[in-house]
Motif scaffolding. Structure first.
Motif, PDB file in Angstrom:
ATOM      1  N   THR A  43       0.839  -1.202   0.000  1.00 53.90           N
ATOM      2  CA  THR A  43       0.000   0.000   0.000  1.00 53.90           C
ATOM      3  C   THR A  43       0.876   1.254   0.000  1.00 53.90           C
ATOM      4  O   THR A  43       0.581   2.229  -0.701  1.00 53.90           O
ATOM      5  N   GLU A  85      -6.958   1.021  -1.031  1.00 53.72           N
ATOM      6  CA  GLU A  85      -7.242  -0.018  -0.042  1.00 53.72           C
ATOM      7  C   GLU A  85      -8.426   0.446   0.814  1.00 53.72           C
ATOM      8  O   GLU A  85      -8.507   1.609   1.197  1.00 53.72           O
ATOM      9  N   ASP A 161      -5.625  -1.421  -5.151  1.00 56.79           N
ATOM     10  CA  ASP A 161      -5.021  -1.955  -3.926  1.00 56.79           C
ATOM     11  C   ASP A 161      -5.996  -2.938  -3.286  1.00 56.79           C
ATOM     12  O   ASP A 161      -7.074  -2.544  -2.854  1.00 56.79           O
ATOM     13  N   GLU A 162      -5.605  -4.206  -3.228  1.00 54.61           N
ATOM     14  CA  GLU A 162      -6.425  -5.272  -2.640  1.00 54.61           C
ATOM     15  C   GLU A 162      -7.743  -5.440  -3.403  1.00 54.61           C
ATOM     16  O   GLU A 162      -8.827  -5.226  -2.850  1.00 54.61           O
TER      17      GLU A 162
HETATM   18 MG   LIG Z   1      -2.039  -2.774   2.083  1.00 57.12          MG
END
Ligand SMILES: [Mg+2]
Ligand SMILES: Nc1ncnc2c1ncn2[C@@H]1O[C@H](COP(=O)(O)OP(=O)(O)OP(=O)(O)O)[C@@H](O)[C@H]1O
Length: 239
Positions: A43, A85, A161-162
């Protein structure tokens, strides 16, 4: 020349260094996946590329131009957008309003609806729920919205992110397939992911450990190498 060139990037929080000087490139039109354990710095990497964290050292170039040092709006204007995220959609606004706000940087206001329709073609569920408040969407729908909002700026490079965190295996695969379609339609992609089910979609694979890159190669190389197993299971033995 690669589309994205990261050269010795360093950053951290307060006095705490996290990225130790990482270097990698991403080719135009490809999908790069960043794997790594919790706390590895994934991240931190994408947030720093997105201009959300200051650059302590090194340089980032996008399409040959220096972008490190730009703030977040400046990075979006340079052609990079981030689905962050935790999704972070605006809960009190409708799906459509969230999407429209994602296009804030665009000058071609009259074409925004075209991109909204394109987002709906990727995620028909968002079309069905366009007037619903984003805060009342399911987790999976919020993920679709976060990705949809990120493509509203028509980025040359999309970072997610994710992508699959908290999604069922089936929905995770759906999200990967849509991201692959977005990539096929011409957008370069970086995905931060812990789900190895993304590997078939990865042209390039990176592994981060403790703020450094320990693997940078082709997706299929990583699949063969056993490195993911070592990273996630701490197991270097062959089966
Ligand atoms: Mg992360
Ligand atoms: N706002 C912050 N302030 C201080 N330290 C932070 C902050 N955000 C992250 N860190 C630290 O930076 C390191 C890297 O965190 P980062 O969030 O980049 O990891 P990650 O690889 O994304 O992990 P995860 O898979 O859990 O999301 C961790 O040690 C974390 O504690």
């Amino acid at each position: 020349m690669s589309l994205l060139e990261v050269d010795g990037l360093r950053t951290g929080y307060g006095a705490l260094p996290v990225l130790q000087g990482i270097s990698f490139s991403v080719e135009e039109g490809e999908t790069a996946v960043i794997f790594g354990l919790n706390g590895a710095g994934k991240t931190t990497t994408v947030n720093c590329l997105a201009g959300l964290l200051p650059t302590w050292g090194g340089e980032v170039r996008f399409d040959g131009k220096k972008i490190s040092g730009k703030d977040a709006p400046g990075v979006v204007k340079a052609g990079i957008s981030l689905s962050p995220e935790g999704r972070r959609v605006w809960p009190g606004l409708s799906v459509l309003k969230n999407l429209e706000l994602g296009a804030w940087s665009r000058k071609d206001r009259k074409n925004i609806d075209e991109t909204v329709q394109q987002v709906y073609s990727y995620f028909p569920r968002l079309d069905e729920r366009k007037d619903q408040l984003a805060g009342t969407l399911s987790g999976g729908e919020q993920q679709m919205l976060a990705i949809g909002r990120a493509i509203m700026s028509k980025p040359r490079m999309l970072m997610i992110d994710e992508a699959s965190l908290g999604l069922s295996p089936k929905l995770a695969q759906t999200v990967f397939q849509v991201v692959s379609k977005i990539n096929d339609d011409g957008t370069t992609v970086i995905i931060v992911e812990q789900n190895v089910g993304v590997l078939p979609y990865a042209d390039q694979a990176l592994i981060m450990e403790k703020g450094t890159l320990t693997f940078d190669g082709r997706g299929e190389e990583l699949e063969k190498s056993g490195e993911l197993k070592r990273t996630y299971l701490g197991d270097t033995e062959e089966p």
